[in-house]
Design an enzyme around this catalytic site. Structure first.
Site: not given
Ligand code: GLU
Length: 610
Positions: A27, A506, A487, A605, A2, A490, A483, A75, A99-100
């Site tokens: 994001r 058939h 897609k 969603k 994020c 949709e 799929e 996130w 992030n990550g």
């Molecule tokens: N892994 C981290 C968490 O869960 C970072 C999440 C993110 O990228 O926002 O807090």
């Protein structure tokens, strides 16, 4: 995954951080926080669950001063969305945003706890702050402390660190997810995406993987993680104001299609390692008695998740030999299906809030089934209802039609199937390792398919006025034909049907004429010749064939009007690579027809109603 924003300079940091985070809101996130070093030299945090307005309200009541600070929209991947898990995370004088994913977080957590650290969140991020703190205590300079820390981290991450001990400096480092330095006059910025800095400067340095930056108000020093200096002059960003929305993409859908290589990496992170036969999940996904107590597996899901469940069924039955039934959640809840303690129920849901799926799980729980959730949303209703969770970690998906969640659901099903089969003793280490190996090549192969976009766009232009489409596939790629059709209907509103290629004669064969585009998935597997025969049936009725294949033989070339060539992978993984061109095809046809790509009419969603 994020938003990251950092500032150092003469202005008040907090408003700049909040403005930057607001520009990264596209994001998607579940909580937010900021930290600054106050005029009295102490580092302070404010964090709130939910939207930025909650954080703003908190800061209105308890403001933060200071000319240096970091801000984050989170996130969740490790630990539920809450104020305690929101970033920044603090340890002693240090605060970190991230992030990550830190792949080796379990090992690091155990290590830090054994050395007496008190952890106050469930995140992988907090561990980074504690590691930096340790290095500072050991007498390292701030830059050195962060450099030594990042060398201990595995995974795809970007971080920004701040410390009371060096109140004029931010340190940023990354291995994968983007970080951009904004170079101003007597002030500098760091952010996870360009829109966050554009209001302040157009001079930017994009950090490369494996690089670290020491950022002061008047200086920036770049180096590799091993300490070797890096020289890179800022470049001017010429984007106009419109192009900066959605990270430069016109639609979220395009952006998310492009995020798939990274999403794949994040879902694999920490669960499989190159050269190793093991699949490790963060928790035990199986019932207490292990595989021996699983009589059968029932997968409940809706929409595109139902389609990935079909692929899941194929792989689980193939590898583990346990019978798997796939049902629409909305049907399942009104049948009287046989469920007992020997049933393992797998609920697959991107949002984790699908009402029908939740209801099916309730039925499962009542009858003693073991419940596993495969979902993208930490702490969602479906995740909470389940006994165990396998998170797809593809980051927020905003476009209503799914792309990266779909791919990572497929990925999760493979990992689960291999794990289960290995636990049952049905897979030798060498075989498991061989099955996992091609998964590491997928991100690069998806990138190669994304390069075919101009060709796919041309095909889309040719066929954008069609009234109907037929999608054909066989075996493990039959669900991918479904799929492709889903897609397309949709987002472009063109009527489309997915069919098993062998089943075409058939019924749907009656529809074929020179106006009907027929998209066929024809991988180089033991059904190649059979599918080729099905195509001859289409050809003799003048249907217009678009073939997606990793084996463009002369024969196929002679039959098909268009050929989209994808890289070769293992037989079981072909659905992953077959999916991507179908996403691009649907996207470009929809864009050509001018539909509302990200929010198609009548669709939602997360379907939280029955
Ligand atoms: N892994 C981290 C968490 O869960 C970072 C999440 C993110 O990228 O926002 O807090």
């Amino acid at each position: 995954m994020c938003g990251i924003m950092g500032y150092v300079g003469p202005s008040e940091a907090c408003p700049i951080l909040l403005d930057g985070l607001a520009r990264l809101e596209y994001r998607g996130y579940d909580s937010a926080g900021v930290a600054t070093i106050q005029k009295n030299g102490t580092l302070e945090l404010r964090r709130a669950a939910g939207k930025l307005t909650n954080l703003r309200r908190m800061l209105g009541e308890a403001p933060l001063s200071g000319h240096i600070g970091i801000g984050h929209t989170r996130w969740a991947t490790h630990g539920r969305p809450s104020a305690e898990n929101a970033h920044p995370h603090k340890a002693g004088p240090v605060a970190v945003i991230h992030n990550g994913i830190v792949e080796n977080y379990l090992d690091l957590r155990t290590e830090l706890l054994s050395r007496g650290h008190q952890l106050s969140s469930e995140t992988d991020t907090e561990l980074i702050a504690h590691l930096v703190e340790e290095h500072l205590k050991a007498g390292r300079a701030f830059g050195e402390a962060v450099r030594e820390t990042v060398q201990r981290l595995r995974g795809s991450f970007s971080i920004v660190v701040m410390s009371e001990t060096s109140p004029g400096m931010l340190i940023a480092a990354k291995t994968a997810t983007p970080l951009v330095l904004g170079i101003g006059e007597g002030e500098n910025f760091i952010a996870s995406d360009i829109p966050a800095i554009l209001a302040h400067t157009r001079n930017a340095i994009v950090l490369e993987d494996g690089e670290l930056a020491e950022i002061g108000a008047d200086s920036v020093r770049l180096m590799r993680f091993d300490g070797t200096a890096v020289e890179r002059a800022p470049r001017r960003i010429e984007w106009d104001a419109v192009a900066v929305t959605k990270g430069g993409f016109r639609h979220y859908l395009r952006k998310e299609i492009n995020e798939q290589p990274q999403a794949w990496i994040d879902t694999l992170a920490g669960r499989a390692d190159p050269g190793s036969p093991r699949v490790n999940f963060e928790m035990d996904l199986l019932p207490k008695g292990g595989p021996a107590v699983i009589g059968r597996i029932v997968m409940v899901s809706a929409g595109a998740s139902w389609i990935t469940s079909q692929v899941g069924k194929f792989v689980i039955e193939d590898l583990a030999g346990i019978p798997v039934e796939v049902d629409y959640s909305s049907e399942y809840r009104y049948r009287r299906p046989p469920i007992d303690e020997r049933t393992m129920m797998i609920a697959v849901s991107q949002s984790g809030e699908t009402a029908d799926t939740l209801a099916a799980m309730e039925e499962g729980a009542r009858r003693g089934a073991h419940l596993l959730a495969i979902t993208n949303t930490v702490d969602s209703s479906i995740a909470r209802k389940a006994n165990a969770q396998l998170y797809t970690r593809c980051g927020p998906e905003i476009s209503v039609t799914t792309t990266k969640c779909f791919l990572t659901q497929l990925e999760s099903s493979y990992l689960f199937a291999i794990h289960l089969a290995a636990k049952m003793g049905r897979l030798k280490d060498a075989d498991a390792e061989q099955m996992l190996r091609p998964m590491f090549a997928i991100p690069g192969q998806v990138k190669a398919i994304l390069k075919l976009e101009p060709q796919i766009q041309q095909i889309a232009r040719k066929f954008a006025t069609a009234h109907d489409f037929l999608f054909l596939g066989r075996g493990i790629n039959y669900p991918i034909a479904l799929e492709g059709a889903l897609k397309l209907k949709e987002i472009s509103y063109i009527h489309a049907e997915g069919y098993s290629a062998g089943e075409m004669k058939h019924g749907p064969i009656a529809l074929i004429d020179e106006k009907l585009p027929v998209v066929v998935l024809i991988p180089n597997d033991d059904l190649f010749e059979k599918t080729l025969s099905n195509l001859r049936e289409v050809q003799s009725r003048n249907g217009r064939i678009i073939a997606v294949t990793d084996r463009a033989t002369d024969e196929l070339k002679a039959i098909a009007h268009e050929i989209i060539e994808v890289p070769a992978t293992s037989r079981r993984l072909t659905p992953v690579l077959m999916t991507v061109p179908l996403q691009l095809l649907a996207y470009h046809i929809a864009a050509e027809r001018g539909t509302d790509v990200d929010q198609p009419r009548n669709l939602a969603k997360a379907v939280t109603v029955e």
